[in-house]
Design an enzyme around this catalytic site. Structure first.
Site, PDB file in Angstrom:
ATOM      1  N   ASN A 111      -0.921   5.753   3.113  1.00  0.00           N
ATOM      2  CA  ASN A 111      -1.097   6.304   1.943  1.00  0.00           C
ATOM      3  C   ASN A 111      -2.463   7.283   2.201  1.00  0.00           C
ATOM      4  OD1 ASN A 111      -1.732   7.044  -0.734  1.00  0.00           O
ATOM      5  ND2 ASN A 111      -1.871   5.040  -1.594  1.00  0.00           N
ATOM      6  N   SER A 124      -5.318   5.747  -0.519  1.00  0.00           N
ATOM      7  CA  SER A 124      -5.151   4.524  -0.561  1.00  0.00           C
ATOM      8  C   SER A 124      -6.335   3.821  -1.218  1.00  0.00           C
ATOM      9  CB  SER A 124      -4.876   3.884   0.567  1.00  0.00           C
ATOM     10  OG  SER A 124      -4.759   2.417   0.688  1.00  0.00           O
ATOM     11  N   SER A 125      -6.133   2.804  -2.176  1.00  0.00           N
ATOM     12  CA  SER A 125      -7.362   2.220  -2.797  1.00  0.00           C
ATOM     13  C   SER A 125      -7.904   1.224  -1.750  1.00  0.00           C
ATOM     14  CB  SER A 125      -7.122   1.338  -4.053  1.00  0.00           C
ATOM     15  OG  SER A 125      -6.140   2.264  -4.754  1.00  0.00           O
ATOM     16  N   THR A 165      -1.886   2.569  -7.848  1.00  0.00           N
ATOM     17  CA  THR A 165      -2.646   3.235  -8.622  1.00  0.00           C
ATOM     18  C   THR A 165      -2.252   4.343  -9.507  1.00  0.00           C
ATOM     19  OG1 THR A 165      -4.106   3.078  -6.634  1.00  0.00           O
ATOM     20  CG2 THR A 165      -5.023   4.432  -8.206  1.00  0.00           C
ATOM     21  N   SER A 221       0.651  -1.116  -0.091  1.00  0.00           N
ATOM     22  CA  SER A 221      -0.033   0.060   0.013  1.00  0.00           C
ATOM     23  C   SER A 221       1.094   1.220   0.041  1.00  0.00           C
ATOM     24  CB  SER A 221      -0.932  -0.026   1.160  1.00  0.00           C
ATOM     25  OG  SER A 221      -1.701   1.176   1.122  1.00  0.00           O
ATOM     26  N   GLY A 222       0.541   2.122  -0.881  1.00  0.00           N
ATOM     27  CA  GLY A 222       1.253   3.137  -0.935  1.00  0.00           C
ATOM     28  C   GLY A 222       2.611   3.204  -1.871  1.00  0.00           C
ATOM     29  N   GLY A 250      -2.248  -3.752  -2.266  1.00  0.00           N
ATOM     30  CA  GLY A 250      -1.130  -4.256  -1.943  1.00  0.00           C
ATOM     31  C   GLY A 250      -0.865  -5.073  -0.576  1.00  0.00           C
ATOM     32  N   GLU A 290      -0.533  -6.581   3.000  1.00  0.00           N
ATOM     33  CA  GLU A 290      -0.527  -5.150   4.144  1.00  0.00           C
ATOM     34  C   GLU A 290      -0.214  -5.987   5.285  1.00  0.00           C
ATOM     35  OE1 GLU A 290      -4.582  -3.547   4.006  1.00  0.00           O
ATOM     36  OE2 GLU A 290      -3.914  -2.181   2.601  1.00  0.00           O
TER      37      GLU A 290
HETATM   38  N1  ADP Z   1       4.975   8.172 -10.069  1.00  0.00           N
HETATM   39  C1  ADP Z   1       4.815   8.886  -9.210  1.00  0.00           C
HETATM   40  N2  ADP Z   1       4.946  10.048  -9.146  1.00  0.00           N
HETATM   41  C2  ADP Z   1       4.752  10.915  -8.087  1.00  0.00           C
HETATM   42  N3  ADP Z   1       4.153  10.656  -7.079  1.00  0.00           N
HETATM   43  C3  ADP Z   1       3.771   9.197  -6.892  1.00  0.00           C
HETATM   44  C4  ADP Z   1       3.867   8.577  -7.963  1.00  0.00           C
HETATM   45  N4  ADP Z   1       3.598   7.264  -7.771  1.00  0.00           N
HETATM   46  C5  ADP Z   1       2.969   7.286  -6.622  1.00  0.00           C
HETATM   47  N5  ADP Z   1       2.861   8.717  -6.116  1.00  0.00           N
HETATM   48  C6  ADP Z   1       2.755   9.257  -4.835  1.00  0.00           C
HETATM   49  O1  ADP Z   1       2.316   8.383  -4.147  1.00  0.00           O
HETATM   50  C7  ADP Z   1       0.912   8.086  -3.346  1.00  0.00           C
HETATM   51  C8  ADP Z   1       0.607   6.928  -3.351  1.00  0.00           C
HETATM   52  O2  ADP Z   1       0.555   6.049  -4.670  1.00  0.00           O
HETATM   53  P1  ADP Z   1      -0.858   5.311  -4.995  1.00  0.00           P
HETATM   54  O3  ADP Z   1      -0.607   4.809  -6.190  1.00  0.00           O
HETATM   55  O4  ADP Z   1      -1.883   5.594  -4.594  1.00  0.00           O
HETATM   56  O5  ADP Z   1      -0.211   3.858  -4.054  1.00  0.00           O
HETATM   57  P2  ADP Z   1      -1.056   2.508  -3.973  1.00  0.00           P
HETATM   58  O6  ADP Z   1      -2.158   2.381  -4.856  1.00  0.00           O
HETATM   59  O7  ADP Z   1       0.053   1.250  -4.383  1.00  0.00           O
HETATM   60  O8  ADP Z   1      -1.447   2.259  -2.757  1.00  0.00           O
HETATM   61  C9  ADP Z   1       0.302   8.946  -4.429  1.00  0.00           C
HETATM   62  O9  ADP Z   1      -0.941   9.419  -3.944  1.00  0.00           O
HETATM   63  C10 ADP Z   1       1.100   9.906  -5.102  1.00  0.00           C
HETATM   64  O10 ADP Z   1       1.175  11.002  -4.241  1.00  0.00           O
HETATM   65 MG    MG Z   2      -4.025   2.232  -4.817  1.00  0.00          MG
END
Ligand code: ADP
Ligand code: MG
Length: 1108
Positions: free
Chosen positions: A157, A160-161, A112, A107-108, A387, A389
């Site tokens: 996050n 977070s989804s 996404t 997660s984070g 992810g 957790e």
């Molecule tokens: N490629 C990227 N460039 C900039 N910031 C990113 C990038 N990937 C993730 N982030 C930052 O990390 C945070 C968490 O990402 P997210 O995709 O929501 O994580 P996950 O879905 O794996 O839990 C996002 O809100 C964003 O602020």
């Molecule tokens: Mg996500």
């Protein structure tokens, strides 16, 4: 020329971990860190992309970047998620292979975000057009909607989804997007009613309260204050960097683009509001006489408002919160709920309401974005699932999530290894097996149908009798005790009896990604996912259409006594389907890594990354990849890259690429065990070999650069020189031309001068000659003329002399002959013979004259002036006399033809001419008019019978005249009669005689010289008629009247003729006065006729139009 780049160019660390040398976990991490520090967040393991979350926006997602990666080979540029997306898209479009993008990580870690980047890249490079753009827009805009309802801030996050998402994007044969299908997996619905510390509920609650207008909130019966809602955690209501209000607008906009109707949006918001209201319903205990505790609703206001929102009868819902009805085999048993049960029921309703709403949203979005055509689609699936957790307290949700990740890892292992193996087989390379950890055993522990944890949980839930989380744990302890990856204090496995990190109410699983301790509490309930039937039936009774739709099982007509499938069962089934689905597609991996726990940029927490690297099995991934060969490349690009290292392949290799590579490798003396030739690729076993190749290439490139520079400089100088030379020639040519031109012009003008002088001189010479010649000719002509003249005169003289001589001779001869004749005949002639001859001759001449005159007589017309010419001069007198006689005779003859009357007419005309010719302007016009005399035919016309009988003499002239009145100069018509004795004026109409003047009383007549018809009859003074005074008359036949008057007057009176006075001004005696009548030329009012006008007592003026 296109510049060929490679991921090997300008590398920071190694961009493909396969090339890492030596390969240890430390070097792996070091490489990651080095790249991370240089903002290189993407690194490859072969075709797998490792993505480090940078936690800040990097300028590597611009449209330029999209263009840069578009249609390029995977290894051509430095690692990027776009390279993977491009590879997947092109493989889908060009090779017709369905693709799936598997994004994993905790997660984070950026899953996404990665999924969104992939989608936006594909949207940017696939086809364009109005329809296609709409589809793209809808696909992309489904994200904000789902994120608002399905994402929340967690400690890991901020976005977070809280659900798993798998989206199939469908393309047509051209690679244009047609639509998509979204599947959602297990929304973490417990979050609706309770959030761990530092976390929030789903975004939509906060967005609604911050972003909706006052009006909307009022309609939804909501307050903007977060603190008024039990379900909203307060400690982190506002999140840094999250603008809930703005996001609400984005979500509303996105819903509109995706195709939600306005009333649908309203319904959704009403449901969200209802959930919030539901949370505020509180219960208090009330003791019953039977000793049982019963619950009562504390404050019914929220309940009321919620019921109003959803259109539910309040009493129905109230009852549903107080009783529970259990139906079994046509029997219905109602029991009251205590406070705890009531809260359980409330929360169960809230969770169900929300999760069903979420599922409905997904279905609704799918309805909008589904492909319109039925033709075969190519599919690209993007999996963004929660992810792995590990929390402090891990419950049923984590267990499920981690199980899902376990399955994904499984599929990753399976597919990567299979892929690798397949490639070796395809390329005809020998394959040696590699050891790796296969997590199939863990999957089995969880999902096994007989003794898997999920199966046992279901069994426990369905079992009659008291079922608690503890009984479930007991069951696990007995059945899974021996399993290597299951750990529990109470299991038969003595190993854990003394493990104090393992509490009694927990069990631990050694996941591929680490050990996770699960609290067994809540497992049964959550798996049961029970919503009391009373509540679902209450919901079904709602008038709110959406609510009714969400609780179909509440329909009393469809009471189903069978238990609904458990949550665990459902999840296992959907994961199973997903896995099956993924296995049919070509996988592309993105493995996301979180660099730190602080969501901070630039921080690389080694221990955290190391842990992720371990459980993601990245090292194993590299090892597997390198087990056979670390590096592989198609022959063509390989030859292209290294051909400069061998003279035979540089600069061009004519034969097949593979042979070129073989020659190259042979020349470079690389040990043969270091590489193998596949069918289309060369495989290099050791990264060192590749690096030595790269090193040599770099050196060679420097030499080549120098060479190129040298050649370029030489070429540039030569070009410059040649250009200058060429210019110099041009300049010289132009200069020479100019000089020659100048010289030529000078010579030309000099030549012209010389030429003109010469020509002048020649011309003058010629002229002189010609003049001399002419003079000579003239002189000769003159001389010859003179000479000829002299000659001619001399000849003439001679001829004249001769003629004279001849004449003299002939005269002399004639004289002599005459004399001779006379002398001979004199004696025969009488003395008067001469006279006789003469008379005879004259007679003959006269005879001839008269005969010719006779034949040439002119005509008998008296006006014919012709007369023959006189033949002899001596007849001149005779000739004239004869002419005169002839004329008189001819006139006499002419006159003799006339009758007496005609004679009179002519006499009258003659007289008129004598009187008026050249005196009065009227005369010439009268010449042609015959003098008719009696114009009125007085004797024949019965009208004038009386008048005619009054006349004792023959009427010579009868005509109508105007008698001019002296008073106004106007005329009165009168009949004018002339007899031999008198002039009579009579009335024109009656014929009565007005005046009769005897001719002897007339003294004179006055007329003007002009063309008018006025005349005055003047009477003798003292005569009887004179008393009445003179008459001033006018007539059209003036000339005739005057002429006749003149003739008759002369005949009647025995006196001389009547006086005719022609003058433009005369006096007329009217009774007493004498009036002057004056004629002037001018424009008369009577048109062409003269008009008379009285000027004053003594003057009458007659205006005569000019005859012109
Ligand atoms: N490629 C990227 N460039 C900039 N910031 C990113 C990038 N990937 C993730 N982030 C930052 O990390 C945070 C968490 O990402 P997210 O995709 O929501 O994580 P996950 O879905 O794996 O839990 C996002 O809100 C964003 O602020
Ligand atoms: Mg996500």
């Amino acid at each position: 020329m296109e510049v060929k780049t490679s991921l090997l160019d300008n590398m920071i660390g190694v961009s493909d971990m396969v090339l890492l040398e030596p390969l240890t976990e430390d070097s792996f991490l070091e490489n990651l860190r080095k790249r991370f520090d240089h903002n290189e967040i993407y690194t490859y393991i072969g075709s797998v992309v490792i993505s480090m979350n940078p936690y800040r926006s990097l300028p590597i997602y611009t449209p330029d970047k999209v263009e840069e990666y578009r249609n390029r080979n995977f290894y051509e540029l430095s690692p990027h998620i776009y390279a993977l997306a491009d590879e997947a898209y092109r493989s889908l479009r060009d090779q017709d292979k369905d693709q799936c993008i598997l994004i994993t990580g905790e997660s984070g870690a950026g899953k996404t975000e990665a999924s969104k980047l992939v989608m936006s890249y594909v949207a940017a490079v696939c086809g364009k057009g109005q329809e296609v753009n709409k589809v793209k827009e809808q696909l992309l805009q489904s994200n904000p909607v789902l994120e608002a309802f399905g994402n929340a801030k967690t400690v890991r996050n901020d976005n977070s989804s809280r659900f798993g998402k798998y989206m199939d994007i469908e393309f047509d044969f051209k690679g244009d997007p047609l639509g998509g299908v979204i599947s959602n997996y297990l929304l973490e619905k417990s979050r609706v009613v309770k959030q761990p510390r530092g976390e929030r509920n789903f975004h939509i609650f906060y967005q609604l309260l911050s972003g909706a207008s006052d009006d909307t909130l009022k309609k939804l019966k909501l307050d903007r204050d977060f603190s008024k809602f039990n379900y909203l955690s307060l400690d982190s209501a506002a999140v840094n960097g999250l603008d809930d209000a703005a996001n609400f607008r984005t979500v509303r906009n996105a819903m509109q683009i995706v195709g939600f109707m306005e009333d649908e949006v309203q319904s959704v918001l009403e449901l969200v509001a209802a959930v919030l209201k539901l949370g505020n319903i509180e219960f208090k205990p009330e003791s019953r006489c039977n000793g049982n505790d019963e619950s009562r609703i504390k404050d019914k206001n929220d309940l009321k408002e919620m019921c109003e929102l959803l259109g539910i009868e309040q009493s129905v819902l109230e009852r549903a919160f107080s009783y529970r009805t259990v139906e079994a085999k046509l029997e219905k048993v109602s029991t009251t709920l205590n406070v705890a049960q009531a809260y359980y029921a409330r929360d169960a309703l809230a969770k169900n309401l929300y999760s069903r709403l979420f599922s409905w949203l997904v279905t609704r979005i799918n309805e909008s974005i589904k492909a319109q055509t039925k033709s075969r689609h190519k599919v690209m699936g993007v999996l963004d699932i929660y992810g792995f957790e590990i929390f402090e307290d891990n419950s049923f949700e984590q267990f499920i999530i981690n199980y899902c990740n376990e399955k994904l890892q499984q599929i990753f292992i399976e597919l990567t290894l299979r892929e690798e193996q397949e490639e070796y087989v395809r390329e005809g390379i020998e394959w040696t097996n590699i050891e790796y950890f296969n997590n199939a055993i863990i999957c089995d522990l969880i999902e096994n149908n007989q003794n898997g944890i999920l199966a046992m949980l279901d069994e426990e839930c369905l079992r009659p009798g008291t079922v608690t989380d503890e009984t479930f744990l007991d069951k696990l302890n007995t059945i899974c005790a021996k399993h290597q990856h299951f750990e529990s204090r109470l299991s038969k496995n003595s190993k854990f009896l003394t493990d104090h990190s393992l509490p009694h109410s927990c069990f631990r699983i050694q996941h591929y990604a680490g050990k996770v301790l699960y609290q067994v509490e809540g497992f049964v309930d959550k798996n049961n996912d029970l919503l009391y039937r009373d509540l679902s039936q209450a919901m079904y009774k709602a008038t709110h259409s959406l609510i009714k739709q969400l609780f179909p099982e509440g329909n009393p007509a469809k009471v189903n006594l069978k238990r609904p499938p458990t949550a665990g069962f459902q999840f296992r089934a959907s994961v199973g389907t997903l896995m099956k689905n993924l296995k049919t597609k070509n996988p592309n991996y993105i493995r996301c890594i979180k660099p730190n726990e602080k969501k901070a940029s630039h921080i690389f927490t080694e221990s955290l990354v190391r842990h992720q690297v371990r459980y993601l099995g990245l090292m194993e991934n590299v090892r597997v990849r390198r087990a056979g060969y670390a590096f592989r490349q198609l022959y063509e690009p390989c030859l292209e890259r290294y051909k400069m290292l061998c003279k035979r392949t540089w600069p061009h290799w004519k034969g097949p690429a593979r042979e070129g590579v073989e020659v190259l490798m042979g020349d470079l003396q690389i040990p043969t065990e270091e590489y193998s030739y596949g069918r289309s690729k060369i495989f290099i076993r050791n990264p060192r070999t590749l690096f030595s190749l790269e090193e040599r290439r770099r050196e060679c490139l420097q030499d080549l650069a120098t060479l190129i520079q040298k050649i370029y400089r030489g070429w540039k100088c030569r070009r410059q020189f040649l250009l200058m030379k060429k210019s110099q020639i041009v300049v010289a040519a132009w200069y020479r031309r100019f000089a020659q031109q100048k010289k030529y012009k000078k010579i030309k003008s000099a030549t012209t001068v010389v030429q003109s002088y010469t020509r002048g001189w020649q011309a003058r010479k010629l002229l002189r000659e010609l003049k001399y010649q002419k003079r000579c000719e003239e002189a000769a002509t003159t001389i010859s003329a003179y000479w000829h003249g002299t000659q001619a005169r001399r000849e003439l003289r001679q001829l004249k002399e001769e003629a004279r001589n001849k004449h003299a001779v002939s005269v002399i001869w004639a004289g002599w002959q005459g004399a001779k004749v006379r002398r001979e005949y004199r004696k025969f002639f009488r003395a008067n013979a001469g006279k006789k001859i003469y008379d005879f001759t004259i007679q003959r001449i006269m005879q001839k004259y008269f005969l010719s005159l006779k034949s040439n007589m002119p005509s008998m017309s008296p006006v014919d002036n012709k007369w023959p010419n006189r033949p002899y001069l001596f007849l001149d007198g005779v000739h004239k006399e004869l002419r005169r006689i002839f004329h008189h005779w001819r006139c006499k003859k002419y006159r003799n033809q006339f009758t007496e009357e005609r004679k009179t007419v002519y006499e009258e005309k003659l007289e008129a001419s004598e009187i008026f010719k050249d005196k009065k302007a009227l005369y010439p016009s009268s010449v042609n008019q015959p003098f008719k005399g009696d114009y009125l035919e007085i004797s024949k016309n019965p009208k004038y019978q009386k008048l005619s009988s009054a006349m004792d003499e023959k009427v010579l002239l009868a005509d109508v005249v105007n008698k001019i009145n002296r008073a106004n100069g106007k005329g009165t018509a009168r009949i004018f009669l002339l007899t031999k004795k008198s002039v009579v004026l009579a009335d024109q109409k009656t014929g009565q005689v007005k005046t009769s003047v005897p001719l002897p009383d007339l003294d004179s007549v006055s007329v003007s010289t002009q063309s008018d018809g006025f005349f005055a009859l003047k009477l003798k003074e003292g005569s009887a008629s004179a008393i009445k005074g003179d008459f001033l008359l006018s007539s059209e036949h003036l000339i005739e009247i005057i002429t006749k008057l003149h003739r008759t007057g002369a005949m009647a009176a025995d006196r001389e003729q009547l006086n005719i006075d022609i003058s433009d001004e005369f006096l007329v005696q009217f009774k007493q006065d004498k009036v002057c009548v004056k004629f002037i030329q001018g424009v008369s009012k009577n048109g062409n006729n003269a008009s008379c006008k009285r000027k004053n007592n003594r003057l009458l003026e007659v205006l005569v139009p000019s005859s012109a």
